[in-house]
Write an enzyme that holds these catalytic residues in place. Structure first.
Site, PDB file in Angstrom:
ATOM      1  N   GLU A 375      -1.791  34.329 -33.604  1.00 49.59           N
ATOM      2  CA  GLU A 375      -0.985  34.951 -32.073  1.00 49.59           C
ATOM      3  C   GLU A 375      -1.628  35.701 -31.110  1.00 49.59           C
ATOM      4  O   GLU A 375      -2.029  35.733 -29.955  1.00 49.59           O
ATOM      5  CB  GLU A 375       0.189  35.007 -32.412  1.00 49.59           C
ATOM      6  CG  GLU A 375       1.371  34.592 -31.272  1.00 49.59           C
ATOM      7  CD  GLU A 375       2.820  34.498 -31.248  1.00 49.59           C
ATOM      8  OE1 GLU A 375       3.226  33.014 -30.847  1.00 49.59           O
ATOM      9  OE2 GLU A 375       3.225  35.486 -31.628  1.00 49.59           O
ATOM     10  N   HIS A 406      -6.171  27.940 -58.594  1.00 52.07           N
ATOM     11  CA  HIS A 406      -5.786  26.153 -59.819  1.00 52.07           C
ATOM     12  C   HIS A 406      -5.449  25.227 -57.923  1.00 52.07           C
ATOM     13  O   HIS A 406      -5.056  23.559 -58.840  1.00 52.07           O
ATOM     14  CB  HIS A 406      -4.456  25.518 -60.451  1.00 52.07           C
ATOM     15  CG  HIS A 406      -5.032  26.734 -61.118  1.00 52.07           C
ATOM     16  ND1 HIS A 406      -5.460  26.491 -62.539  1.00 52.07           N
ATOM     17  CD2 HIS A 406      -5.092  28.379 -61.824  1.00 52.07           C
ATOM     18  CE1 HIS A 406      -5.773  27.711 -63.441  1.00 52.07           C
ATOM     19  NE2 HIS A 406      -5.392  28.538 -63.038  1.00 52.07           N
ATOM     20  N   LYS A 526       6.945  24.443 -24.857  1.00 52.30           N
ATOM     21  CA  LYS A 526       7.963  25.468 -24.924  1.00 52.30           C
ATOM     22  C   LYS A 526       9.070  24.336 -23.924  1.00 52.30           C
ATOM     23  O   LYS A 526      10.179  24.120 -23.673  1.00 52.30           O
ATOM     24  CB  LYS A 526       8.382  26.370 -25.061  1.00 52.30           C
ATOM     25  CG  LYS A 526       8.704  27.162 -25.677  1.00 52.30           C
ATOM     26  CD  LYS A 526       8.656  28.686 -25.959  1.00 52.30           C
ATOM     27  CE  LYS A 526       8.184  29.722 -26.463  1.00 52.30           C
ATOM     28  NZ  LYS A 526       8.396  31.641 -25.821  1.00 52.30           N
TER      29      LYS A 526
END
Ligand code: G6Q
Length: 565
Positions: A375, A406, A526
């Site tokens: 950000e 793994h 938004k």
């Protein structure tokens, strides 16, 4: 200017970038060009050679600060590379920009404000003046109020509406008002108060708040509504849901006063929600969300670990701040980390950074760093609105060791992409169990060794590996890694570690000349969501006017909703 040199660079040519400007770009600067030339000379040299040429390399290319030992010897650099990178930092004005940030100048230019997270950990007698006001006394006054409140909750003095002791504390916040506290509470759980359940609600998905409150007794539950702006849809929606949940059990509006507190800059909105401003903890517009875990946003952390440990964490932040502020650039841990990130990203072409803590308590640290790094530095224009001339923020990801080994380590060792890695380990476990911690750390050391040195075909054949399998088994090595080692994961160490990354991110932002403290890119989505939410709520809405994909998705969604209602 040597134009030809640039063709060797992994040049940035994103079709999404704005058109380039005529002003000289970073890549045109002599200090950058010197690195381009240098890269051409050493680009293919192997870490095996670097270590063979200098048996002391591992002891030389390290720096100690604030309780952290930073080994950067397994990067594909020579002393010349490092000198040229420091030179670049000087040319980009890192020293001046750093000092301006510490002084409280408006380094967040697009939002016209300071980025003064360093004031959050300044000692009480320091003076940092913003708009004519020394902010340090305010910072300490809030810390005192937080400590007082935290002690009251911890001791059982602060009671719920029916007189019950608080046993559950739930933080409601998102982004910077969530990721820091979640990460810190997890990282310091060894120091946490036993019997106190901590919960976090961030996601707008109703499942988050429903699951976080399921089975809890509202009479024993305290909510901290954490929102700097107190306007964030996700947080306010969840806070209203939590309020309704509390009222459904407690049946009395007056209960809100004992079960909800807020952390915000917005007193009016806090009062409008129904939280008494006397139960609000302040922060300031000069604290960026992703730089706020050591402000009142960390209230849940303080309740969990107690004021003393919280202050120890602040001291760790401060120790790293002081080191960043005064150590020479060539011996400065955050500066070196930031410059090596530039080298790995912009010159070696490593597009991603894997953060690999060999510590279960740091399992949320990669997610925290994703926001801090991406950000802050995921930007496509410079502070003066010109297209950047190089890639900016690396993509940050990661998981705890040994789990990652793994899962995705195969790609780190033999994949076709170069991934830079940060290993983080500790000499002591918080939970010693036989020799298990030694086994864990053996894995950390082994992985960074394997990534650096790999395994050649000759070595495999000397071991008698079947010729048909040699190619499959070769690990080329030469993968750049940093290793951070500390004694144990204490509050002080955590503070130092977070401040290290904060300042490394800042260093990278200064080199790219971007504003690391704004986040305009999150606004578009938004706004669109608000429009779409209104359309979804209005069943008889006018014909949709989005693109055909969005229209079709919305229609299908509405159809599913109608069918099952
Ligand atoms: C962080 C960003 C962002 C912010 C959240 C929550 O740097 O600004 O992640 O923290 O959007 O904002 P509020 O605290 O205002 O609710």
């Amino acid at each position: 200017m040597k134009r030809t040199a640039q063709s060797k660079l992994p040049r940035f040519s994103s079709p999404l970038a704005p058109p380039p400007s005529s002003t000289p770009a970073l890549v045109e600067r002599p200090a950058w060009q010197a690195l381009v030339d240098h890269h051409r000379n050493i680009g293919t040299r192997h870490l095996r050679e670097f270590f063979a040429d200098d048996p002391q390399r591992g002891e030389r290319l390290q720096v100690d600060a604030a309780g952290l030992y930073f080994d950067y010897s397994k990067n594909r650099v020579t002393d010349d590379t490092l000198a040229l990178l420091v030179d670049l930092a000087e040319h980009c004005g890192l020293r001046e920009r750093r000092d301006a940030m510490f002084r409280g100048e408006s380094v967040n230019a697009t939002e016209k404000r300071a980025a003064l997270h360093t004031a959050l950990r300044a000692p009480a007698d320091a003076s940092i003046v913003v708009d004519g006001v020394n902010v340090v006394p305010e910072v300490h006054a809030v810390l005192e109020r937080m400590a007082n409140f935290a002690e009251r909750v911890r001791s059982g003095e602060w009671r719920g509406h029916t007189g019950k002791v608080i046993r559950n504390v739930i933080n409601i916040g998102i982004g910077g008002s969530d990721l820091g506290p979640v990460m810190a509470c997890e990282a310091l759980r060894h120091y946490g108060k036993s019997g106190l359940h901590l919960g976090f609600v961030s996601n707008l998905d109703p499942t988050d708040v429903v699951e976080a409150t399921r089975g809890l007794d509202a009479a024993e539950t305290l909510f901290i509504v954490c929102s700097k702006s107190f306007r964030t849809l996700d947080t306010l929606t969840n806070a209203h849901a939590a309020r309704a949940w509390s009222l459904a059990q407690l049946g009395d509006e007056r209960a809100i006063a004992s079960h909800f507190v807020a952390v915000s800059t917005n007193t009016e909105a806090v009062a409008a929600f129904g939280i008494d401003p006397a139960h609000m903890f302040a922060l300031w517009d000069w604290v960026g969300g992703r730089y706020s875990m050591d402000s009142a946003i960390g209230l849940i952390t303080m309740i969990a670990v107690g004021p003393e440990h919280f202050r120890a964490m602040l001291a760790g932040f401060r120790a790293m701040d002081m080191h960043f502020h005064s150590a020479p650039l060539a011996r400065n841990m955050p500066v070196l980390m930031g410059l090596l990130a530039i080298w790995n990203n912009n010159f070696l072409g490593a597009q991603t950074l894997a953060v690999l803590p060999y510590n279960q308590d740091l399992k949320r640290f990669p997610a925290y760093l994703q926001q801090l790094t991406m950000e802050s530095n995921g930007k496509h224009v410079t502070a003066s609105s010109q297209a950047v001339s190089t890639p900016t923020s690396p993509i940050v990801w990661g998981d705890t060791g040994t789990n990652g080994q793994h899962s995705f380590f195969q790609l780190l060792h033999q994949g076709t992409r170069l991934v830079a890695c940060d290993f983080i380990g500790f000499s002591h476990s918080q939970n010693p169990l036989g020799d298990q911690h030694d086994l864990l750390m053996a894995n950390l050391f082994a992985q960074s060794e394997a990534l650096a040195f790999g395994k050649t075909a000759q070595a495999l054949m000397a071991e008698g590996v079947d010729e048909t399998q040699v190619a499959q088994r070769v690990c080329r090595g030469n993968r750049p890694t940093n290793t951070l080692l500390a004694d144990r994961l204490t509050p002080h160490t955590l503070g130092a570690l977070v401040a290290l990354y904060e300042h490394s991110v800042f260093t990278q932002g200064v080199i790219w000349n971007i504003d690391s403290f704004d986040q305009w890119g999150v606004e578009l989505g938004k706004r669109l969501a608000q429009r779409i939410a209104t359309e979804l709520a209005d069943t008889g809405h006018a014909p949709l006017t989005h693109d055909s994909s969005t229209n079709a998705l919305m229609r299908r969604y509405e159809q599913h909703r109608k069918e099952s209602s």
